[in-house]
Design an enzyme around this catalytic site. Structure first.
Site, PDB file in Angstrom:
ATOM      1  N   ASP A  54       0.837  -1.193   0.000  1.00  0.00           N
ATOM      2  CA  ASP A  54       0.000   0.000   0.000  1.00  0.00           C
ATOM      3  C   ASP A  54       0.876   1.250   0.000  1.00  0.00           C
ATOM      4  O   ASP A  54       2.112   1.171  -0.026  1.00  0.00           O
ATOM      5  CB  ASP A  54      -1.046  -0.027   1.122  1.00  0.00           C
ATOM      6  CG  ASP A  54      -0.462  -0.155   2.512  1.00  0.00           C
ATOM      7  OD1 ASP A  54      -1.098  -0.810   3.340  1.00  0.00           O
ATOM      8  OD2 ASP A  54       0.629   0.407   2.778  1.00  0.00           O
ATOM      9  N   MET A  58      -6.145   8.165  11.476  1.00  0.00           N
ATOM     10  CA  MET A  58      -6.999   8.743  10.418  1.00  0.00           C
ATOM     11  C   MET A  58      -7.940   9.809  10.974  1.00  0.00           C
ATOM     12  O   MET A  58      -9.098   9.874  10.573  1.00  0.00           O
ATOM     13  CB  MET A  58      -7.810   7.623   9.734  1.00  0.00           C
ATOM     14  CG  MET A  58      -6.946   6.613   9.007  1.00  0.00           C
ATOM     15  SD  MET A  58      -7.846   5.143   8.483  1.00  0.00           S
ATOM     16  CE  MET A  58      -7.845   4.165   9.986  1.00  0.00           C
ATOM     17  N   LYS A 104      -4.404   3.707  -2.486  1.00  0.00           N
ATOM     18  CA  LYS A 104      -5.596   4.455  -2.910  1.00  0.00           C
ATOM     19  C   LYS A 104      -5.136   5.683  -3.685  1.00  0.00           C
ATOM     20  O   LYS A 104      -4.278   6.424  -3.243  1.00  0.00           O
ATOM     21  CB  LYS A 104      -6.407   4.882  -1.695  1.00  0.00           C
ATOM     22  CG  LYS A 104      -7.064   3.716  -1.031  1.00  0.00           C
ATOM     23  CD  LYS A 104      -8.182   4.150  -0.102  1.00  0.00           C
ATOM     24  CE  LYS A 104      -8.800   2.944   0.552  1.00  0.00           C
ATOM     25  NZ  LYS A 104      -7.877   2.286   1.511  1.00  0.00           N
TER      26      LYS A 104
HETATM   27  N1  SAH Z   1      -1.667  -0.494   9.823  1.00  0.00           N
HETATM   28  C1  SAH Z   1      -1.217   0.861  10.087  1.00  0.00           C
HETATM   29  C2  SAH Z   1      -2.369   1.854  10.088  1.00  0.00           C
HETATM   30  C3  SAH Z   1      -3.041   1.981   8.737  1.00  0.00           C
HETATM   31  S1  SAH Z   1      -4.350   3.155   8.738  1.00  0.00           S
HETATM   32  C4  SAH Z   1      -0.447   0.887  11.428  1.00  0.00           C
HETATM   33  O1  SAH Z   1      -0.471  -0.100  12.152  1.00  0.00           O
HETATM   34  O2  SAH Z   1       0.190   1.911  11.722  1.00  0.00           O
HETATM   35  C5  SAH Z   1      -3.541   4.583   8.105  1.00  0.00           C
HETATM   36  C6  SAH Z   1      -3.362   5.611   9.189  1.00  0.00           C
HETATM   37  O3  SAH Z   1      -2.332   5.203  10.070  1.00  0.00           O
HETATM   38  C7  SAH Z   1      -2.937   6.974   8.716  1.00  0.00           C
HETATM   39  O4  SAH Z   1      -4.041   7.717   8.237  1.00  0.00           O
HETATM   40  C8  SAH Z   1      -2.372   7.546   9.979  1.00  0.00           C
HETATM   41  O5  SAH Z   1      -3.403   7.933  10.864  1.00  0.00           O
HETATM   42  C9  SAH Z   1      -1.679   6.346  10.582  1.00  0.00           C
HETATM   43  N2  SAH Z   1      -0.254   6.271  10.228  1.00  0.00           N
HETATM   44  C10 SAH Z   1       0.364   5.318   9.520  1.00  0.00           C
HETATM   45  N3  SAH Z   1       1.688   5.545   9.436  1.00  0.00           N
HETATM   46  C11 SAH Z   1       1.915   6.691  10.100  1.00  0.00           C
HETATM   47  C12 SAH Z   1       3.085   7.446  10.390  1.00  0.00           C
HETATM   48  N4  SAH Z   1       4.287   7.096   9.964  1.00  0.00           N
HETATM   49  N5  SAH Z   1       2.925   8.588  11.139  1.00  0.00           N
HETATM   50  C13 SAH Z   1       1.728   8.958  11.592  1.00  0.00           C
HETATM   51  N6  SAH Z   1       0.591   8.272  11.355  1.00  0.00           N
HETATM   52  C14 SAH Z   1       0.681   7.147  10.624  1.00  0.00           C
END
Ligand code: SAH
Length: 280
Positions: free
Chosen positions: A59, A195, A81
């Site tokens: 992704d 998110m 996306k």
């Molecule tokens: N599976 C991922 C989350 C996916 S949902 C996890 O465990 O981290 C996607 C959301 O994750 C983004 O919109 C944001 O809110 C958060 N996110 C993912 N990577 C990030 C990062 N490096 N810094 C801040 N927020 C992050």
């Protein structure tokens, strides 16, 4: 349920037969957490599995430096996306994973953070199970853990946070997410919102209405663990204003323990600092 399982088992036997006929083992799907962005936060197991990949389905949160760790010959498919282009629906992704595995390939489904935290990994695992395709899961460092670490703010802290809850702030445009506000409004716990950048104002409003103090320390971390990481310290009452104009993957972290957060990296041992120390 039993019928479901029988069907899956039958599918699995068919696959084994197919694999034998072709003279190679049936393929496999690995759901792999790539961590929050910094390649050094990959697990050793994630690296090993990635290095054995025939195809990597990833992704948008997975940075190029991590994709580069897959064998050069591995096929890379982005299912990020996109606004301007066809985005893959979840069931298309599920079908793709199953089809590649049935072709005898070692399939790595690479996701930001952890595959089972707001990553739809559960649906992909179910699809593999239903198709009789072997599926392994490699956990990853979820963004919340990287955000807390980056700011020096523990998600649980004696006397300040006895619990931590991960929630999604995602909601239809203009609406507040459907969350258990009274429970999230209780003091002495950390709430981490994934998110939630665009709904931050509505989230703050609901939490304050449910009784969480206006002055509750809050932290926003954008691009946690990446070179362009940003940290903003505010309060629940100031959250919406602080979130204005921010862009990129971001987390909102709320709770008494966020009082320990630091914006400035000075005083926090980053990787560079740790390296210097080790060299000295
Ligand atoms: N599976 C991922 C989350 C996916 S949902 C996890 O465990 O981290 C996607 C959301 O994750 C983004 O919109 C944001 O809110 C958060 N996110 C993912 N990577 C990030 C990062 N490096 N810094 C801040 N927020 C992050």
């Amino acid at each position: 349920m039993v019928a479901h399982r029988d069907k899956a088992a039958k599918g699995a036997r068919r696959l084994v037969v197919l694999g034998e006929r072709r003279g190679r083992a049936p393929g496999r799907v690995w759901l792999v957490g790539a961590g929050p962005g910094d390649p050094e936060l990959l697990t050793i197991k994630a690296l090993r599995v990635l290095q054995g990949a025939d195809v990597v389905v990833h992704d948008g949160l997975v940075p190029a430096e991590i994709l580069d760790l897959a064998p050069p010959a591995a096929r890379r498919i982005s299912v990020a996306k996109r606004k301007s282009r066809h985005s893959y629906a979840q069931d298309e992704i599920n079908r793709m994973l199953v089809a590649f595995a049935r072709d005898g390939l070692e399939v790595v489904r690479l996701k930001g953070g952890d595959p089972f935290i707001f990553g739809r990994g559960g649906e992909e695992l179910e699809a593999c199970r239903a198709a009789g395709v072997e599926c392994g899961v490699v956990p990853g460092v979820t963004a919340a853990l990287a955000a807390g670490a980056a700011a020096g703010a523990p998600l649980t802290h004696r006397g300040a946070a006895q619990a931590v809850t991960f929630v999604t702030g995602h909601a239809a445009t203009g609406e507040a997410p459907d969350l258990d506000w009274p429970s999230l409004a209780r003091a002495n716990q950390t709430v981490v919102i994934y998110m939630g950048l665009s709904t931050s104002g509505l989230i703050a409003e609901r939490l304050i209405a449910a009784g969480r103090a206006d002055a509750t320390p809050a932290l926003i971390v954008v691009d946690a663990s990446r070179a362009n990481e940003q940290r903003i310290i505010t309060t629940l009452g100031g959250l919406a204003q602080a979130a204005e104009g921010l862009d990129g993957p971001a987390l909102l972290l709320l709770g008494e323990a966020m009082a320990l957060a630091q914006v400035d990296a000075a005083g926090l041992a980053g990787y560079e600092g740790a390296e210097l120390e080790a060299k000295a």
